[in-house]
Write a protein that holds these residues in place. Structure first.
Motif, mmCIF file in Angstrom:
data_model
loop_
_atom_site.group_PDB
_atom_site.id
_atom_site.type_symbol
_atom_site.label_atom_id
_atom_site.label_comp_id
_atom_site.label_asym_id
_atom_site.label_seq_id
_atom_site.Cartn_x
_atom_site.Cartn_y
_atom_site.Cartn_z
ATOM 1 N N ALA A 95 47.232 42.437 38.878
ATOM 2 C CA ALA A 95 48.354 42.230 37.956
ATOM 3 C C ALA A 95 47.896 41.518 36.685
ATOM 4 C CB ALA A 95 49.459 41.439 38.646
ATOM 5 N N ILE A 96 47.033 40.518 36.843
ATOM 6 C CA ILE A 96 46.531 39.790 35.668
ATOM 7 C C ILE A 96 45.693 40.715 34.784
ATOM 8 C CG2 ILE A 96 44.969 37.947 34.920
ATOM 9 C CD1 ILE A 96 46.002 36.331 37.358
ATOM 10 N N LEU A 97 44.844 41.527 35.378
ATOM 11 C CA LEU A 97 44.029 42.444 34.587
ATOM 12 C C LEU A 97 44.896 43.450 33.832
ATOM 13 C CD1 LEU A 97 40.947 43.166 36.890
ATOM 14 C CD2 LEU A 97 41.259 41.383 35.168
ATOM 15 N N LYS A 98 45.978 43.899 34.456
ATOM 16 C CA LYS A 98 46.889 44.823 33.772
ATOM 17 C C LYS A 98 47.555 44.143 32.579
ATOM 18 C CE LYS A 98 47.739 48.384 34.476
ATOM 19 N NZ LYS A 98 47.082 49.546 33.824
ATOM 20 N N ILE A 99 47.913 42.875 32.714
ATOM 21 C CA ILE A 99 48.508 42.119 31.603
ATOM 22 C C ILE A 99 47.505 42.003 30.455
ATOM 23 C CG2 ILE A 99 49.273 39.792 30.936
ATOM 24 C CD1 ILE A 99 50.568 39.667 33.794
ATOM 25 N N LEU A 100 46.238 41.737 30.788
ATOM 26 C CA LEU A 100 45.210 41.644 29.760
ATOM 27 C C LEU A 100 44.965 43.000 29.101
ATOM 28 C CD1 LEU A 100 42.566 39.250 31.393
ATOM 29 C CD2 LEU A 100 44.611 38.689 30.059
ATOM 30 N N GLN A 101 45.026 44.071 29.880
ATOM 31 C CA GLN A 101 44.849 45.412 29.321
ATOM 32 C C GLN A 101 45.948 45.748 28.314
ATOM 33 O OE1 GLN A 101 44.550 48.290 32.498
ATOM 34 N NE2 GLN A 101 42.576 47.502 33.212
ATOM 35 N N ASP A 102 47.122 45.154 28.500
ATOM 36 C CA ASP A 102 48.236 45.376 27.572
ATOM 37 C C ASP A 102 48.099 44.555 26.294
ATOM 38 O OD1 ASP A 102 49.438 47.260 29.181
ATOM 39 O OD2 ASP A 102 50.832 45.847 30.119
ATOM 40 N N GLY A 103 47.034 43.755 26.202
ATOM 41 C CA GLY A 103 46.764 43.031 24.969
ATOM 42 C C GLY A 103 47.206 41.583 24.938
ATOM 43 N N TYR A 104 47.856 41.104 26.004
ATOM 44 C CA TYR A 104 48.287 39.701 26.054
ATOM 45 C C TYR A 104 47.098 38.815 26.408
ATOM 46 C CZ TYR A 104 52.915 41.819 26.135
ATOM 47 O OH TYR A 104 54.025 42.566 25.824
ATOM 48 N N ARG A 105 47.129 37.580 25.900
ATOM 49 C CA ARG A 105 46.034 36.658 26.178
ATOM 50 C C ARG A 105 46.570 35.291 26.644
ATOM 51 N NH1 ARG A 105 44.000 40.600 26.557
ATOM 52 N NH2 ARG A 105 42.169 41.512 25.526
ATOM 53 N N PRO A 106 47.143 35.254 27.862
ATOM 54 C CA PRO A 106 47.450 33.949 28.446
ATOM 55 C C PRO A 106 46.156 33.281 28.901
ATOM 56 C CG PRO A 106 47.765 35.655 30.069
ATOM 57 C CD PRO A 106 47.384 36.356 28.781
ATOM 58 N N THR A 107 46.228 31.998 29.206
ATOM 59 C CA THR A 107 45.114 31.377 29.922
ATOM 60 C C THR A 107 45.043 32.005 31.313
ATOM 61 O OG1 THR A 107 45.084 29.299 28.705
ATOM 62 C CG2 THR A 107 44.365 29.202 31.002
ATOM 63 N N VAL A 108 43.838 32.243 31.790
ATOM 64 C CA VAL A 108 43.645 32.829 33.125
ATOM 65 C C VAL A 108 42.810 31.867 33.959
ATOM 66 C CG1 VAL A 108 42.580 34.719 34.423
ATOM 67 C CG2 VAL A 108 43.829 35.206 32.305
ATOM 68 N N ILE A 109 43.268 31.625 35.189
ATOM 69 C CA ILE A 109 42.540 30.771 36.131
ATOM 70 C C ILE A 109 42.300 31.563 37.410
ATOM 71 C CG2 ILE A 109 42.592 28.656 37.524
ATOM 72 C CD1 ILE A 109 44.480 27.462 35.381
ATOM 73 N N PHE A 110 41.030 31.781 37.742
ATOM 74 C CA PHE A 110 40.649 32.402 39.003
ATOM 75 C C PHE A 110 39.928 31.350 39.843
ATOM 76 C CE2 PHE A 110 40.361 36.644 36.608
ATOM 77 C CZ PHE A 110 41.619 37.040 37.034
ATOM 78 N N THR A 111 40.342 31.181 41.087
ATOM 79 C CA THR A 111 39.775 30.152 41.959
ATOM 80 C C THR A 111 39.086 30.774 43.166
ATOM 81 O OG1 THR A 111 41.784 29.962 43.271
ATOM 82 C CG2 THR A 111 41.612 28.539 41.314
ATOM 83 N N THR A 112 38.274 29.966 43.823
ATOM 84 C CA THR A 112 37.612 30.384 45.058
ATOM 85 C C THR A 112 38.260 29.687 46.257
ATOM 86 O OG1 THR A 112 36.006 28.595 44.879
ATOM 87 C CG2 THR A 112 35.405 30.704 43.899
ATOM 88 N N ASP A 113 38.124 30.318 47.400
ATOM 89 C CA ASP A 113 38.410 29.708 48.711
ATOM 90 C C ASP A 113 39.812 29.134 48.856
ATOM 91 O OD1 ASP A 113 35.841 30.349 49.642
ATOM 92 O OD2 ASP A 113 35.008 28.543 48.726
ATOM 93 N N GLU A 114 40.798 29.824 48.288
ATOM 94 C CA GLU A 114 42.191 29.414 48.527
ATOM 95 C C GLU A 114 42.538 29.551 50.000
ATOM 96 O OE1 GLU A 114 46.656 30.048 48.759
ATOM 97 O OE2 GLU A 114 44.996 31.296 49.460
ATOM 98 N N GLU A 115 42.018 30.601 50.636
ATOM 99 C CA GLU A 115 42.328 30.844 52.042
ATOM 100 C C GLU A 115 41.671 29.825 52.971
ATOM 101 O OE1 GLU A 115 44.581 32.767 52.815
ATOM 102 O OE2 GLU A 115 44.695 34.401 51.368
ATOM 103 N N MET A 116 40.765 29.016 52.443
ATOM 104 C CA MET A 116 40.127 27.963 53.243
ATOM 105 C C MET A 116 40.722 26.589 52.915
ATOM 106 S SD MET A 116 36.193 29.296 53.021
ATOM 107 C CE MET A 116 35.558 27.895 53.941
ATOM 108 N N GLY A 117 41.891 26.592 52.269
ATOM 109 C CA GLY A 117 42.565 25.331 51.971
ATOM 110 C C GLY A 117 42.641 24.988 50.499
ATOM 111 N N GLY A 118 42.427 25.979 49.637
ATOM 112 C CA GLY A 118 42.543 25.734 48.203
ATOM 113 C C GLY A 118 41.384 24.946 47.624
ATOM 114 N N ILE A 119 40.176 25.218 48.102
ATOM 115 C CA ILE A 119 39.015 24.404 47.731
ATOM 116 C C ILE A 119 38.746 24.459 46.222
ATOM 117 C CG2 ILE A 119 36.513 24.161 47.992
ATOM 118 C CD1 ILE A 119 36.898 25.099 50.924
ATOM 119 N N GLY A 120 38.685 25.670 45.656
ATOM 120 C CA GLY A 120 38.399 25.799 44.235
ATOM 121 C C GLY A 120 39.445 25.124 43.371
#
Length: 203
Positions: A95-120
């Motif tokens: 969904a975020i990539l589709k928003i970027l493809q449409d030309g919008y530029r919000p801040t984007v945050i991608f994290t690691t290991d959310e499924e292990m307790g939100g580590i990132g």
């Protein structure tokens, strides 16, 4: 129901075929090509946008192996995999990539290991104040279903009313990445439905 065109199907197929490590590398390259300022660590990626909203998703899934067999029922508009689709949270990244493809530029945050307790996200939350100075609120795209909105402990009635005005309905959830970020950065945030079901099951 949205029917995926061939290009969107191939994009989602690519996303679910990546391990977290591969996703981290791919998203780093992708965001650096679109943003001037991108912060990259092994735990998170933050791309500073021109819209004062951050979109958040996590790069891991509960499944140990990426998808090699993806199936799509066009009539029902449903994707699935017998290996576990990993749409939590590859649907959010899509969904975020589709928003970027449409030309919008919000801040984007991608994290690691959310499924292990939100580590990132927990490590990112330690950066105080928020490394992006103009943010108004956070939107995590990491909720099952089609019209849920979850606010966790950072509750602001005016913000809830605003989000629900778009057709979402408030639900309760245990945690997500924004539940670490909101209190530390003193920002409102919401986790929105992004269309998947049965997120932690095979099939």
């Amino acid at each position: 129901m949205r029917v995926l065109n061939e290009k969107d199907y191939r994009l989602f197929e690519r996303l679910v075929s990546l391990s977290q490590k591969e996703m981290h590398k791919a998203m780093t390259q992708y965001l650096k090509a679109k943003y001037d300022t991108v912060i990259v660590t092994k735990d998170y990626i933050v791309a500073e946008g021109k819209i004062p909203i951050a979109l958040v998703a996590h790069m891991d899934t509960v499944f140990k192996t990426p998808v090699s067999n993806l199936y799509y029922d066009q009539r029902k508009g449903v994707l699935w995999s017998p290996e576990g689709l990993g749409a939590d949270d590859r649907a959010g990244i899509f969904a975020i990539l589709k928003i970027l493809q449409d030309g919008y530029r919000p801040t984007v945050i991608f994290t690691t290991d959310e499924e292990m307790g939100g580590i990132g996200a927990a490590i990112l939350a330690e950066k105080k104040p928020c490394p992006i100075t103009n943010l108004k609120y956070l939107i995590q795209l990491d909720r099952r279903g089609t019209n849920d909105c979850v606010f966790y402990d950072c509750y602001c009635p005016e913000f809830v009313t605003y989000v629900e005005s778009f057709g979402f309905c408030e639900r309760w959830g245990s945690f997500s990445d924004i539940s670490f970020l909101m209190p530390e950065w003193k920002l409102c945030g919401v986790n929105l439905s992004v269309g998947y079901e049965d997120e932690h099951t095979i099939g």
